[in-house]
Scaffold this active site. Sequence first.
Site, PDB file in Angstrom:
ATOM      1  N   HIS A  56       1.003  -1.336   0.074  1.00  0.00           N
ATOM      2  CA  HIS A  56      -0.093   0.053  -0.079  1.00  0.00           C
ATOM      3  C   HIS A  56       0.912   1.301  -0.003  1.00  0.00           C
ATOM      4  CE1 HIS A  56      -3.354   2.597   0.659  1.00  0.00           C
ATOM      5  NE2 HIS A  56      -2.650   3.122   1.701  1.00  0.00           N
ATOM      6  N   GLU A 104      -4.325  -3.905   9.496  1.00  0.00           N
ATOM      7  CA  GLU A 104      -4.443  -3.172   8.333  1.00  0.00           C
ATOM      8  C   GLU A 104      -3.423  -1.889   8.256  1.00  0.00           C
ATOM      9  OE1 GLU A 104      -8.438  -1.569   7.703  1.00  0.00           O
ATOM     10  OE2 GLU A 104      -9.222  -3.719   8.100  1.00  0.00           O
ATOM     11  N   HIS A 111      -1.157   0.828   6.883  1.00  0.00           N
ATOM     12  CA  HIS A 111      -1.386   1.813   5.668  1.00  0.00           C
ATOM     13  C   HIS A 111       0.020   2.631   5.569  1.00  0.00           C
ATOM     14  CE1 HIS A 111      -5.456   1.352   4.207  1.00  0.00           C
ATOM     15  NE2 HIS A 111      -5.565   0.817   5.476  1.00  0.00           N
ATOM     16  N   GLU A 144      -4.457   0.835  10.925  1.00  0.00           N
ATOM     17  CA  GLU A 144      -5.832   1.690  10.939  1.00  0.00           C
ATOM     18  C   GLU A 144      -6.555   0.895  11.973  1.00  0.00           C
ATOM     19  OE1 GLU A 144      -8.963   3.223   7.607  1.00  0.00           O
ATOM     20  OE2 GLU A 144      -7.673   1.510   7.054  1.00  0.00           O
TER      21      GLU A 144
END
Length: 301
Positions: A231, A275, A277, A292
């Site tokens: 990401h 998660e 990021h 996240e």
Amino acid sequence: MSDSRLPHLHEIRVADEGVGPYGIAAGADGALWLTLNGSGEVARLTVEGEFTRYGLGAPECGPTVITPGPDGALWFARTKDHHIGRVTVDGKTEAFRVPTPGSGPYGITSGPDGALWFTEMNSDRVGRVGADGEMAEFVLPTEGGFPSAIAPGPDGALWFTLNQANAIGRIGTDGHVDLHPLPTKGAGPVGIASDGEALWFVEIMAGQIGRISVDGRIEEFPLPDRTAKPHAIVATAAGDCWFTEWGANRVGRITATPVQAAVIQEYELPTPASEPHGITVGPDGALWVALERGAVVRVTY
């Protein structure tokens, strides 16, 4: 990593699940600054763990990517209400509306001209905002390209990813745009960073890391897990980058030089399904990763 040592990963809880953080950047005040996408806030985290939140007066504004500005403040994209936000290191905030309605600003970075440059995901534009809030927009030669992350290149231009157009773009401070198609179809580039010599980017749909030279030559490096969904990416030195794997709950490192083949290593994060990021180099020289699901991870190596 290019040697046998393993990094140390230390997780710090900062918020509830669903709040964030999403983006992360090192500020001029020696702290980390975060966007809390789910609550419409930005936050300051010291390396000692002191955490302070600042409301933006718009809980649904959706702050995403954040970057240090040339004025010592932090600037960030308010993706859901189509503003560019600014917060000083003492917590004073303001916002500037992007001229194109529904633009969806996302990536943002400081440019070589003393302004902030940002992408507009929904309107096929790159924007520029001065420290005084004056805006300009540049239309890209593509439709539905979904411009995403943006970074200054070593050539004095801004480089950005076109997630749906499957290309890397270059825009000069004069507004001239060049597009470079990627070799892999449907690669879905997102994060991009300069290592001082070239630009490195992640391909979220192809599970690859890419490198593009300032003259447009592209190399791609497949990850061991092609479903990892990389990401964001940050460079720590020439040919040395770290990235987040949103779909695999890992951080990774790639090292590649003209005399050394690419080496990729990946490290599991402490909490499952966290998660990951944003990722940045902190004021302490460590890597900091925004999770996240309500935490950050400090990576030392």
